[in-house]
Design an enzyme around this catalytic site. Structure first.
Site, PDB file in Angstrom:
ATOM      1  N   TYR A   1       0.180  15.185  -9.040  1.00 18.66           N
ATOM      2  CA  TYR A   1      -0.462  14.320  -7.779  1.00 18.66           C
ATOM      3  C   TYR A   1       0.486  12.801  -8.301  1.00 18.66           C
ATOM      4  O   TYR A   1       0.077  12.237  -9.265  1.00 18.66           O
ATOM      5  CB  TYR A   1      -1.675  14.173  -7.827  1.00 18.66           C
TER       6      TYR A   1
ATOM      7  N   GLU B   1       5.632   1.494  -0.741  1.00 16.38           N
ATOM      8  CA  GLU B   1       4.451   0.786  -1.235  1.00 16.38           C
ATOM      9  C   GLU B   1       3.513   1.764  -2.052  1.00 16.38           C
ATOM     10  O   GLU B   1       2.899   1.042  -2.935  1.00 16.38           O
ATOM     11  CB  GLU B   1       3.659   0.168  -0.203  1.00 16.38           C
ATOM     12  N   PHE B   2       3.368   2.949  -1.909  1.00 14.79           N
ATOM     13  CA  PHE B   2       2.581   3.759  -2.341  1.00 14.79           C
ATOM     14  C   PHE B   2       3.110   5.146  -3.305  1.00 14.79           C
ATOM     15  O   PHE B   2       2.417   5.626  -3.893  1.00 14.79           O
ATOM     16  CB  PHE B   2       1.678   4.441  -1.191  1.00 14.79           C
TER      17      PHE B   2
ATOM     18  N   THR C   1       5.611   7.501  -5.617  1.00 14.94           N
ATOM     19  CA  THR C   1       5.965   7.176  -6.897  1.00 14.94           C
ATOM     20  C   THR C   1       7.323   8.041  -7.095  1.00 14.94           C
ATOM     21  O   THR C   1       7.547   8.609  -6.275  1.00 14.94           O
ATOM     22  CB  THR C   1       4.933   8.067  -7.796  1.00 14.94           C
TER      23      THR C   1
ATOM     24  N   THR D   1      10.095  15.863  -4.016  1.00 14.39           N
ATOM     25  CA  THR D   1      10.329  15.911  -2.619  1.00 14.39           C
ATOM     26  C   THR D   1      11.527  15.809  -2.120  1.00 14.39           C
ATOM     27  O   THR D   1      12.007  15.933  -0.797  1.00 14.39           O
ATOM     28  CB  THR D   1       9.315  15.139  -1.570  1.00 14.39           C
TER      29      THR D   1
ATOM     30  N   ILE E   1       7.277  16.536 -13.279  1.00 15.70           N
ATOM     31  CA  ILE E   1       8.468  15.660 -13.797  1.00 15.70           C
ATOM     32  C   ILE E   1       7.805  14.240 -14.541  1.00 15.70           C
ATOM     33  O   ILE E   1       6.758  13.799 -14.096  1.00 15.70           O
ATOM     34  CB  ILE E   1       9.182  15.088 -12.471  1.00 15.70           C
TER      35      ILE E   1
ATOM     36  N   TYR F   1      14.236  11.446  13.777  1.00 17.40           N
ATOM     37  CA  TYR F   1      12.697  11.222  13.431  1.00 17.40           C
ATOM     38  C   TYR F   1      12.001  11.259  14.688  1.00 17.40           C
ATOM     39  O   TYR F   1      12.366  10.413  15.797  1.00 17.40           O
ATOM     40  CB  TYR F   1      12.634  10.042  12.562  1.00 17.40           C
TER      41      TYR F   1
HETATM   42  C1  LIG Z   1       4.085   6.521   6.249  1.00 18.22           C
HETATM   43  C2  LIG Z   1       4.759   7.276   5.590  1.00 18.22           C
HETATM   44  C3  LIG Z   1       6.309   7.229   5.247  1.00 18.22           C
HETATM   45  C4  LIG Z   1       7.052   7.841   4.638  1.00 18.22           C
HETATM   46  N1  LIG Z   1       8.468   7.583   4.862  1.00 18.22           N
HETATM   47  C5  LIG Z   1       9.264   8.339   3.923  1.00 18.22           C
HETATM   48  C6  LIG Z   1      10.745   8.023   3.840  1.00 18.22           C
HETATM   49  O1  LIG Z   1      11.162   7.027   4.245  1.00 18.22           O
HETATM   50  N2  LIG Z   1      11.424   9.026   3.028  1.00 18.22           N
HETATM   51  C7  LIG Z   1      10.917  10.052   2.318  1.00 18.22           C
HETATM   52  O2  LIG Z   1      11.742  10.688   1.809  1.00 18.22           O
HETATM   53  N3  LIG Z   1       9.864  10.252   2.597  1.00 18.22           N
HETATM   54  C8  LIG Z   1       8.752   9.592   3.181  1.00 18.22           C
HETATM   55  N4  LIG Z   1       7.416   9.916   3.262  1.00 18.22           N
HETATM   56  C9  LIG Z   1       6.759  11.162   2.684  1.00 18.22           C
HETATM   57  C10 LIG Z   1       6.263  10.805   1.426  1.00 18.22           C
HETATM   58  O3  LIG Z   1       6.112   9.499   1.256  1.00 18.22           O
HETATM   59  C11 LIG Z   1       7.453  11.205   0.190  1.00 18.22           C
HETATM   60  O4  LIG Z   1       7.596  12.761   0.367  1.00 18.22           O
HETATM   61  C12 LIG Z   1       7.204  10.703  -1.186  1.00 18.22           C
HETATM   62  O5  LIG Z   1       8.355  11.042  -2.121  1.00 18.22           O
HETATM   63  C13 LIG Z   1       6.070  11.383  -1.917  1.00 18.22           C
HETATM   64  O6  LIG Z   1       5.754  10.731  -3.137  1.00 18.22           O
HETATM   65  P1  LIG Z   1       4.400  10.554  -3.659  1.00 18.22           P
HETATM   66  O7  LIG Z   1       4.567   9.794  -5.156  1.00 18.22           O
HETATM   67  O8  LIG Z   1       3.340  10.076  -2.636  1.00 18.22           O
HETATM   68  O9  LIG Z   1       4.135  12.313  -3.990  1.00 18.22           O
HETATM   69  P2  LIG Z   1       2.715  13.071  -3.703  1.00 18.22           P
HETATM   70  O10 LIG Z   1       2.268  12.976  -1.888  1.00 18.22           O
HETATM   71  O11 LIG Z   1       1.756  12.764  -4.566  1.00 18.22           O
HETATM   72  O12 LIG Z   1       3.439  14.638  -4.039  1.00 18.22           O
HETATM   73  C14 LIG Z   1       4.298  15.271  -3.090  1.00 18.22           C
HETATM   74  C15 LIG Z   1       4.656  16.280  -3.688  1.00 18.22           C
HETATM   75  O13 LIG Z   1       5.551  16.211  -4.966  1.00 18.22           O
HETATM   76  C16 LIG Z   1       4.540  16.887  -6.311  1.00 18.22           C
HETATM   77  N5  LIG Z   1       4.758  15.868  -7.107  1.00 18.22           N
HETATM   78  C17 LIG Z   1       4.487  14.542  -7.273  1.00 18.22           C
HETATM   79  N6  LIG Z   1       4.592  14.011  -8.291  1.00 18.22           N
HETATM   80  C18 LIG Z   1       5.455  14.804  -9.199  1.00 18.22           C
HETATM   81  C19 LIG Z   1       5.393  14.811 -10.469  1.00 18.22           C
HETATM   82  N7  LIG Z   1       5.601  13.900 -11.310  1.00 18.22           N
HETATM   83  N8  LIG Z   1       5.852  16.008 -11.090  1.00 18.22           N
HETATM   84  C20 LIG Z   1       6.028  17.195 -10.211  1.00 18.22           C
HETATM   85  N9  LIG Z   1       5.642  17.167  -8.977  1.00 18.22           N
HETATM   86  C21 LIG Z   1       5.313  16.162  -8.424  1.00 18.22           C
HETATM   87  C22 LIG Z   1       3.213  16.879  -5.656  1.00 18.22           C
HETATM   88  O14 LIG Z   1       2.715  18.064  -6.608  1.00 18.22           O
HETATM   89  C23 LIG Z   1       3.691  17.456  -3.897  1.00 18.22           C
HETATM   90  O15 LIG Z   1       3.917  18.732  -4.082  1.00 18.22           O
HETATM   91  C24 LIG Z   1       6.438   9.091   4.033  1.00 18.22           C
HETATM   92  C25 LIG Z   1       5.165   9.161   4.198  1.00 18.22           C
HETATM   93  C26 LIG Z   1       4.316   8.501   4.909  1.00 18.22           C
HETATM   94  C27 LIG Z   1       2.767   8.734   4.964  1.00 18.22           C
END
Ligand SMILES: Cc1cc2nc3c(=O)[nH]c(=O)nc-3n(C[C@H](O)[C@H](O)[C@H](O)COP(=O)(O)OP(=O)(O)OC[C@H]3O[C@@H](n4cnc5c(N)ncnc54)[C@H](O)[C@@H]3O)c2cc1C
EC number: 2.5.1.26
Length: 715
Positions: free
Chosen positions: A255, A326-327, A329, A336, A394, A596
């Site tokens: 997460y 902003e949120f 990681t 992803t 990761i 999009y």
């Molecule tokens: C308002 C909004 C705007 C967004 N805009 C974009 C955008 O511009 N571009 C874009 O690409 N995406 C965008 N997203 C989608 C999302 O932010 C991305 O997919 C982002 O990369 C997820 O990162 P996270 O840290 O929140 O991962 P999480 O939501 O916590 O996890 C996502 C997936 O990755 C896995 N994961 C997380 N960390 C690790 C780790 N360290 N090792 C292994 N697996 C892991 C989790 O198990 C899960 O399967 C957006 C989402 C929202 C809500």
């Protein structure tokens, strides 16, 4: 936030391995030296430089006696005492490494700062006061704004009322009973890894940000949430945790920021084993920075805004800015295959990653060195990127960094219609003169964006009127088809000037003209605020979600048209009368673009609004695939698109993925259920041929369920 152990490393060129070393407390092969003064946050000079109508800001660049020099000499001095290899200043500079603890904007108890029932910060939201929609949120320029034009747009578009809003969901007091693996818990207690069994800690990490997730969360419908949450603080702690989980057959759910919009972070609801959420937030150090190579190694849990702030203090940037940065990681971006709005200059995550470390149930997967390119295929970085938590965790990522740009300038363009805009985008891509970001909005999004402007005094209204007159009468543009592009240029002043001139020249060819920097800047600022709208909508019977794709140029305009048409047809067929479907082209490539879509409708009176939404979104995805679009450009597959995954990567591709999974994770402890639909326990030992048909059956069944639901309005 509890700080992880402090550690400043200086690694010599003849250190033990050619791959970069981390600074795990348990395994520190490097020499500790004093913290360089250069790590103190830097003060920047601002060199404001304005051009005609666009909005330009000069970059925060380090002052003359700045960071780079201080850092080099500091490290050279410190390192020279402890390393024979650094006795020559050249070696010291070549192998300059620096690590830093980063204080995150988010505490370990995320819920103290972040909303538990929706998007973003606790103190930021759209709300209704005196029948007007307003926004508050100290971190955003829209803070304290009343939005009468937006209110009007919402009321007209959705025919809803702003009275009788649903109350905010109550903080749950009861949580799904945890499934406990006593031996695992016992060992965890003595492992030195922080963990929690508290209901709220578990609940807020059982989901991402899909409509489905938030709706289920607010109506307290989740049956399964993580049974325990853990916070490892380093790569070696992750190795320990994964090894324990593997031995005790406990599921590990990585997460990051929880911003997933694919269902990837949503807890698998059918899982019978104990589920351990591995929260990466306490792994957020800058492990090292190497200015000679312009590379940096961060732990994977660092949040986007923390990462950029840390680098900015060194006059550097990675330049990766997804709208969620902003949120979200670093680990989430890699897992992803994320894409940032400024990819034209800095690249997508796959262009930025030099090296990545992933802990699997069967050992650590990483390339042996950090050389810029190697010809030893297949590239295992690409097995890690996009694995969505299904193969391992990761832990550390080496990224490219760039100096902060000298100039940042916004502009915007107006086109008579969307098709002209697409042609403009295509030519900009063909001539490879894309600004750092260029986004083309269709008419619906343009009008909605304009409605977010705060009310103005009478003088401003006249100015607006004149502008409108100019647009409609002189340029002959129809307001019902007009669309706009926002532009962000970054670089040296001369380059930005040249590029802007070229881009505006291309726009003219397609009857476009510049509409000023203020509109452009506003567009980018709004990006971060728009995500807060859905929570307001949900309280007023409006549900909304975005979905995206990538598509070859020759099908781009058609795909946009067909998908909007398909959504409209589905809405009419199911008595959804008040809806909005719009799109924008957000990224350009040599061979195509990213598109999009935003879709929202008034759900009042529908018995299964979320299922209905998913049904229509699913029809839209079918249409996308039919038009030659991809399953996803950057949101990933997760669970909500898993039913198409096998079709998209072919049967052979699926077999390769499964073989990899079986090798790296023989007990399927990374049972996130992403990419391929989850298999039940009984299926575990079935030959893969049968599993494939099981997946197919599951996919068909889930579609059938959707089809069978009576979506009729109760009204
Ligand atoms: C308002 C909004 C705007 C967004 N805009 C974009 C955008 O511009 N571009 C874009 O690409 N995406 C965008 N997203 C989608 C999302 O932010 C991305 O997919 C982002 O990369 C997820 O990162 P996270 O840290 O929140 O991962 P999480 O939501 O916590 O996890 C996502 C997936 O990755 C896995 N994961 C997380 N960390 C690790 C780790 N360290 N090792 C292994 N697996 C892991 C989790 O198990 C899960 O399967 C957006 C989402 C929202 C809500």
């Amino acid at each position: 936030m509890a700080m992880t152990n402090k550690c400043i490393n200086y690694v010599t060129s003849n250190s033990t391995s050619s791959a970069e070393k981390s600074c795990d407390s348990e395994n520190v092969p490097h020499l500790a030296i004093r913290a360089p003064a250069a790590l103190v946050e830097h003060t920047y000079k601002s060199k404001a430089s304005e051009t005609a109508k666009s909005t330009t800001t000069t970059t925060p660049t380090p002052t003359e006696s700045g960071t780079a020099e201080m850092l080099t000499s500091d490290l050279a001095n410190g390192g020279a005492q402890s390393s024979p290899a650094s006795t020559t200043s050249d070696m010291a500079i070549l192998d300059e490494r620096l690590s830093k603890d980063v204080e995150s904007v988010f505490p370990k108890k995320r819920q103290d700062v972040l909303k538990w029932y929706g998007w973003g910060y606790n103190d930021s939201e759209f709300y209704v006061e005196n029948d007007m929609i307003c926004f508050r949120g100290k971190k955003y320029p829209l803070d304290g704004t009343v939005l009468p034009l937006f209110t009007e747009w919402v009321l007209n578009r959705f025919q809803c009322t702003l009275h009788n809003k649903l109350p905010l969901p109550e903080l749950p007091t009861e949580f799904p009973k945890p499934t406990v693996n006593a031996e695992f818990l016992q060992e965890l207690a003595t492992s030195g890894i922080a963990h929690s069994l508290e209901g709220m800690d578990r609940l807020i990490r059982c989901h991402g940000q899909t409509l489905h997730d938030i709706y289920y969360l607010c109506s307290n419908k989740f049956q399964r949430i993580p049974d325990v949450v853990t916070w490892p603080t380093s790569h070696s702690k992750v190795v320990r945790l994964v090894e324990m989980a593997h031995r005790h057959n406990v599921v590990v759910l990585p997460y990051g920021g929880g911003t997933s919009v694919s269902g990837a972070t949503t807890c698998p609801q059918e899982e019978k084993r104990m589920m351990c959420c591995l929260d990466t937030s306490q792994m957020n150090r800058m492990v090292w920075l190497n200015k000679s190579n312009m590379t940096v190694c961060f732990e994977a849990g660092i949040v986007g805004q923390d990462l950029e702030r840390t680098l900015r203090s060194q006059g550097l940037t990675v330049g990766h800015e997804p709208d969620s940065y902003e949120f979200s990681t670093l680990g989430g971006w890699v897992a992803t295959r994320a894409s940032g709005m400024k990819k034209n200059v800095y690249g997508n995550i796959e262009d930025l990653v030099v090296h990545v470390k992933m802990v699997t149930a069967n050992g650590v997967l990483e390339r042996e060195c950090t050389a810029p390119r190697v010809s030893c295929g297949p590239d295992f970085n690409h097995i890690i990127m996009g694995s969505e938590g299904t193969l391992g965790v990761i832990t550390e990522v080496v990224l490219k960094v760039r100096p902060l740009p000298a100039v940042r300038r916004y502009n915007s363009l107006v086109f008579p219609d969307f098709e002209s805009g697409v042609q403009f985008m295509r030519e900009v891509a063909l001539r490879r003169c894309q600004p750092s970001s260029v986004r083309l909005m269709d008419n619906e999004q343009f009008i909605m964006g304009q409605s977010l402007k705060p009310p103005k005094g009478w003088k401003a209204s006249i100015v607006d009127y004149v502008k409108k007159f100019y647009v409609t009468s002189i340029k002959g543009i129809d307001l019902s088809s007009i669309c706009a592009a926002t532009l962000l240029f970054e670089g040296e002043l001369e380059d930005v000037n040249r590029q802007e001139e070229l881009v505006i020249g291309i726009a003219k060819k397609y009857k476009g003209f510049a509409a000023g920097g203020e509109n452009g800047e506003r567009g980018y600022i709004m990006t971060f605020v728009i995500a807060y709208m859905r929570d307001l909508g949900l309280r007023h019977d409006i549900i909304a979600e975005s979905f995206e794709t990538s598509v070859p140029w020759d099908r781009c305009a058609r795909l946009c048209r067909n998908v909007k048409q398909r959504v409209s047809l589905e809405c009419h067929a199911r008595s959804v009368h008040h809806y909005s479907i719009s799109c924008r082209v957000t990224q350009t490539y040599d061979a195509g673009a990213c598109v999009y879509f935003y879709f929202a409708f008034n759900m009042k009176g529908f018995e299964h609004p979320v299922e209905l939404f998913e049904y229509i979104e699913s029809a839209a995805r079918d249409e996308i695939l039919k038009c030659g679009g991809s399953l996803s450009h950057h949101h990933g597959v997760g669970k909500i698109r898993s039913r198409w995954y096998e079709h998209t990567i072919t049967k052979t591709g699926t077999e390769v993925y499964k073989a990899t999974k079986e090798r790296l994770d023989p007990k399927n402890i990374f049972a996130t259920g992403n990419l391929l639909p989850a298999h039940s326990d009984e299926d575990k030992d079935k030959p893969s041929e049968e599993l494939t048909s099981h997946s197919k059956a599951a996919a068909v069944a889930s579609l059938t369920n959707l089809t069978n639901i009576k979506f009729k309005s109760k009204l």
